[in-house]
Design an enzyme around this catalytic site. Sequence first.
Site, mmCIF file in Angstrom:
data_model
loop_
_atom_site.group_PDB
_atom_site.id
_atom_site.type_symbol
_atom_site.label_atom_id
_atom_site.label_comp_id
_atom_site.label_asym_id
_atom_site.label_seq_id
_atom_site.Cartn_x
_atom_site.Cartn_y
_atom_site.Cartn_z
ATOM 1 N N SER A 189 0.849 -1.182 0.000
ATOM 2 C CA SER A 189 0.000 0.000 0.000
ATOM 3 C C SER A 189 0.895 1.247 0.000
ATOM 4 O O SER A 189 1.731 1.392 -0.889
ATOM 5 C CB SER A 189 -0.948 -0.057 1.197
ATOM 6 O OG SER A 189 -2.001 0.870 1.054
ATOM 7 N N HIS B 140 -7.766 -5.527 -0.213
ATOM 8 C CA HIS B 140 -6.572 -4.702 -0.061
ATOM 9 C C HIS B 140 -5.524 -5.378 0.816
ATOM 10 O O HIS B 140 -4.320 -5.247 0.572
ATOM 11 C CB HIS B 140 -6.956 -3.339 0.525
ATOM 12 C CG HIS B 140 -5.856 -2.337 0.492
ATOM 13 N ND1 HIS B 140 -5.364 -1.805 -0.685
ATOM 14 C CD2 HIS B 140 -5.123 -1.769 1.487
ATOM 15 C CE1 HIS B 140 -4.392 -0.949 -0.423
ATOM 16 N NE2 HIS B 140 -4.226 -0.911 0.899
#
Length: 244
Positions: A90, A224
Amino acid sequence: MTTATSPWLVCRRRRPDAALRLYCFPHSGGSPGEYVRWADTLEDVEVWGVQAPGRGSRVAEQPVTSVREFVDGLLAATEFRGPFAFFGHSLGGLTAFETARALREAGRPMPERLVLSAYPAPHLDHPRTPLHTLGDAELLDAIDRRYGGLPAALREDPGLVELVLPAYRADFTIFETYRHASLPPLDTPITVLGGDDDLATPLLPEWRRHTTEAFELRLLPGGHFYLRERPEEFMNVLRSVICP
């Protein structure tokens, strides 16, 4: 957990004779603790976690709020010893990438490979809702709603929230105020990983323009934080990428 001479680095298992060192750049609000535990599985790798100000043993320090501040602070205090690779998840994908570009500009040793996870190609325009300007409760709600992964213990402990929220807010400031500078692509292979159900995934293939060397995109089941959903499968993929 041991630390290097650099305050930016921590390590769970020192392996001076390892064939590779893996430096891990955490996600927004993340700490290196999650990543250095990978050393228990990656038995032939010395795994280091990057610990920015405001986290872990540096929790009393003022967090950095820009990529430039992050990279300048890291490089001023840290010598990356090779052969080595970078992994970033991320926001860590962005900071790992920008650290590699800064190493090149400084003429310093480069990573053998970048493994970048669940972060859109940095040159693309994509929505950046200003989460860092929200109030504390609203910020936590927005993070949990968009990305998931917030520990229940965090939400239930006001003292812990007060301790860690500045790091979350600083990291989202980094992400939401970042502006990409166009530079020549790296001469470093890039592997991009992501979850097949993550909002960032459609923007991952464009990372290929940032290297003149081999590029690979590999998707795993999940969102995610796909790497937490199927940890054994993820570690097998990571091992195959960094220890071919």
